[in-house]
Design a protein around this motif. Structure first.
Motif, mmCIF file in Angstrom:
data_model
loop_
_atom_site.group_PDB
_atom_site.id
_atom_site.type_symbol
_atom_site.label_atom_id
_atom_site.label_comp_id
_atom_site.label_asym_id
_atom_site.label_seq_id
_atom_site.Cartn_x
_atom_site.Cartn_y
_atom_site.Cartn_z
ATOM 1 N N GLU A 20 0.846 -1.188 0.000
ATOM 2 C CA GLU A 20 0.000 0.000 0.000
ATOM 3 C C GLU A 20 0.884 1.242 0.000
ATOM 4 O OE1 GLU A 20 -2.332 -0.646 3.498
ATOM 5 O OE2 GLU A 20 -0.875 0.317 4.788
ATOM 6 N N LEU A 21 0.282 2.342 -0.429
ATOM 7 C CA LEU A 21 1.016 3.593 -0.524
ATOM 8 C C LEU A 21 0.131 4.718 -0.021
ATOM 9 C CD1 LEU A 21 3.404 5.326 -1.533
ATOM 10 C CD2 LEU A 21 2.269 5.392 -3.758
ATOM 11 N N LEU A 22 0.613 5.452 0.976
ATOM 12 C CA LEU A 22 -0.111 6.598 1.506
ATOM 13 C C LEU A 22 0.398 7.856 0.816
ATOM 14 C CD1 LEU A 22 -2.154 7.677 3.602
ATOM 15 C CD2 LEU A 22 -0.209 8.049 5.116
ATOM 16 N N VAL A 23 -0.523 8.543 0.138
ATOM 17 C CA VAL A 23 -0.189 9.788 -0.553
ATOM 18 C C VAL A 23 -0.764 10.933 0.268
ATOM 19 C CG1 VAL A 23 -0.485 11.125 -2.663
ATOM 20 C CG2 VAL A 23 -0.170 8.646 -2.791
ATOM 21 N N LYS A 24 0.094 11.845 0.659
ATOM 22 C CA LYS A 24 -0.323 12.989 1.469
ATOM 23 C C LYS A 24 -1.167 13.958 0.645
ATOM 24 C CE LYS A 24 2.349 12.032 5.065
ATOM 25 N NZ LYS A 24 1.889 11.819 6.389
ATOM 26 N N LYS A 25 -1.975 14.712 1.331
ATOM 27 C CA LYS A 25 -2.876 15.667 0.694
ATOM 28 C C LYS A 25 -2.143 16.612 -0.247
ATOM 29 C CE LYS A 25 -6.078 19.367 1.940
ATOM 30 N NZ LYS A 25 -6.694 20.090 3.058
ATOM 31 N N GLU A 26 -1.011 17.118 0.195
ATOM 32 C CA GLU A 26 -0.277 18.094 -0.600
ATOM 33 C C GLU A 26 0.384 17.482 -1.845
ATOM 34 O OE1 GLU A 26 2.179 16.883 3.026
ATOM 35 O OE2 GLU A 26 0.151 17.648 2.711
ATOM 36 N N ASP A 27 0.533 16.154 -1.874
ATOM 37 C CA ASP A 27 1.148 15.475 -3.014
ATOM 38 C C ASP A 27 0.127 14.822 -3.943
ATOM 39 O OD1 ASP A 27 3.685 16.078 -1.995
ATOM 40 O OD2 ASP A 27 3.699 14.271 -0.752
ATOM 41 N N PHE A 28 -1.137 14.867 -3.574
ATOM 42 C CA PHE A 28 -2.167 14.132 -4.300
ATOM 43 C C PHE A 28 -2.277 14.536 -5.768
ATOM 44 C CE2 PHE A 28 -6.549 13.832 -5.850
ATOM 45 C CZ PHE A 28 -6.699 12.457 -5.839
ATOM 46 N N LEU A 29 -2.341 15.812 -6.074
ATOM 47 C CA LEU A 29 -2.547 16.250 -7.462
ATOM 48 C C LEU A 29 -1.411 15.813 -8.380
ATOM 49 C CD1 LEU A 29 -4.138 19.776 -6.983
ATOM 50 C CD2 LEU A 29 -5.266 17.645 -7.640
ATOM 51 N N LEU A 30 -0.187 15.937 -7.920
ATOM 52 C CA LEU A 30 0.952 15.491 -8.715
ATOM 53 C C LEU A 30 0.920 13.978 -8.900
ATOM 54 C CD1 LEU A 30 3.681 15.984 -10.125
ATOM 55 C CD2 LEU A 30 4.743 15.665 -7.901
ATOM 56 N N PHE A 31 0.673 13.245 -7.819
ATOM 57 C CA PHE A 31 0.636 11.787 -7.898
ATOM 58 C C PHE A 31 -0.460 11.327 -8.845
ATOM 59 C CE2 PHE A 31 -0.700 7.559 -6.557
ATOM 60 C CZ PHE A 31 0.513 6.898 -6.556
ATOM 61 N N ARG A 32 -1.636 11.913 -8.725
ATOM 62 C CA ARG A 32 -2.760 11.509 -9.575
ATOM 63 C C ARG A 32 -2.488 11.814 -11.045
ATOM 64 N NH1 ARG A 32 -7.651 9.499 -10.050
ATOM 65 N NH2 ARG A 32 -9.203 10.553 -11.331
ATOM 66 N N SER A 33 -1.832 12.922 -11.332
ATOM 67 C CA SER A 33 -1.531 13.246 -12.730
ATOM 68 C C SER A 33 -0.604 12.196 -13.353
ATOM 69 C CB SER A 33 -0.929 14.639 -12.847
ATOM 70 O OG SER A 33 0.356 14.685 -12.290
ATOM 71 N N VAL A 34 0.294 11.630 -12.561
ATOM 72 C CA VAL A 34 1.163 10.554 -13.040
ATOM 73 C C VAL A 34 0.387 9.244 -13.112
ATOM 74 C CG1 VAL A 34 3.229 9.199 -12.515
ATOM 75 C CG2 VAL A 34 3.240 11.669 -12.156
ATOM 76 N N LEU A 35 -0.446 8.980 -12.127
ATOM 77 C CA LEU A 35 -1.192 7.726 -12.062
ATOM 78 C C LEU A 35 -2.153 7.563 -13.226
ATOM 79 C CD1 LEU A 35 -1.835 5.156 -10.448
ATOM 80 C CD2 LEU A 35 -3.545 6.484 -9.205
ATOM 81 N N ILE A 36 -2.868 8.604 -13.603
ATOM 82 C CA ILE A 36 -3.877 8.458 -14.669
ATOM 83 C C ILE A 36 -3.251 8.223 -16.041
ATOM 84 C CG2 ILE A 36 -5.655 9.735 -13.436
ATOM 85 C CD1 ILE A 36 -5.035 12.135 -15.193
ATOM 86 N N GLN A 37 -1.956 8.419 -16.166
ATOM 87 C CA GLN A 37 -1.265 8.148 -17.422
ATOM 88 C C GLN A 37 -0.864 6.674 -17.559
ATOM 89 O OE1 GLN A 37 2.049 10.817 -17.606
ATOM 90 N NE2 GLN A 37 0.759 12.636 -17.485
ATOM 91 N N GLN A 38 -1.042 5.901 -16.493
ATOM 92 C CA GLN A 38 -0.648 4.496 -16.506
ATOM 93 C C GLN A 38 -1.669 3.665 -17.276
ATOM 94 O OE1 GLN A 38 2.384 3.734 -15.124
ATOM 95 N NE2 GLN A 38 2.397 5.949 -14.823
ATOM 96 N N PRO A 39 -1.211 2.677 -18.068
ATOM 97 C CA PRO A 39 -2.153 1.847 -18.839
ATOM 98 C C PRO A 39 -3.074 0.992 -17.959
ATOM 99 C CG PRO A 39 0.083 0.998 -19.023
ATOM 100 C CD PRO A 39 0.169 2.309 -18.297
ATOM 101 N N ASP A 40 -2.618 0.663 -16.754
ATOM 102 C CA ASP A 40 -3.433 -0.145 -15.832
ATOM 103 C C ASP A 40 -4.002 0.716 -14.702
ATOM 104 O OD1 ASP A 40 -0.967 0.324 -14.696
ATOM 105 O OD2 ASP A 40 -0.704 -1.706 -13.934
ATOM 106 N N PHE A 41 -4.320 1.944 -15.011
ATOM 107 C CA PHE A 41 -4.841 2.912 -14.043
ATOM 108 C C PHE A 41 -6.020 2.364 -13.234
ATOM 109 C CE2 PHE A 41 -8.249 6.192 -13.697
ATOM 110 C CZ PHE A 41 -7.761 6.844 -12.592
ATOM 111 N N LYS A 42 -6.907 1.620 -13.863
ATOM 112 C CA LYS A 42 -8.102 1.130 -13.182
ATOM 113 C C LYS A 42 -7.808 0.016 -12.177
ATOM 114 C CE LYS A 42 -11.699 2.734 -16.036
ATOM 115 N NZ LYS A 42 -13.039 2.907 -15.573
#
Length: 64
Positions: A20-42
């Protein structure tokens, strides 16, 4: 957090190195922008935590 760190953590989660990975509130937008580019995002599941943090898990089957 930067994009390289986010990609590294996504790969560790995907490969089972971390469960598991805990993403802090202040890092969420950057992390999500990288995550949604992944082919297995879902296959990544984020669960909201108190204070705006998100706990991510990698699932074997994609969410719908």
């Amino acid at each position: 957090m930067n994009e390289a760190w986010a990609v590294q953590k996504i790969n560790e989660l995907r490969n089972g190195i971390i469960s598991e990975l805990l993403v802090k509130k202040e890092d969420f937008l950057l992390f999500r922008s990288v995550l949604i580019q992944q082919p297995d995002f879902k296959q990544f599941r984020g669960i909201a935590q108190r204070g705006g943090h998100v706990l991510y898990h990698y699932m074997d089957t994609p969410r719908s």
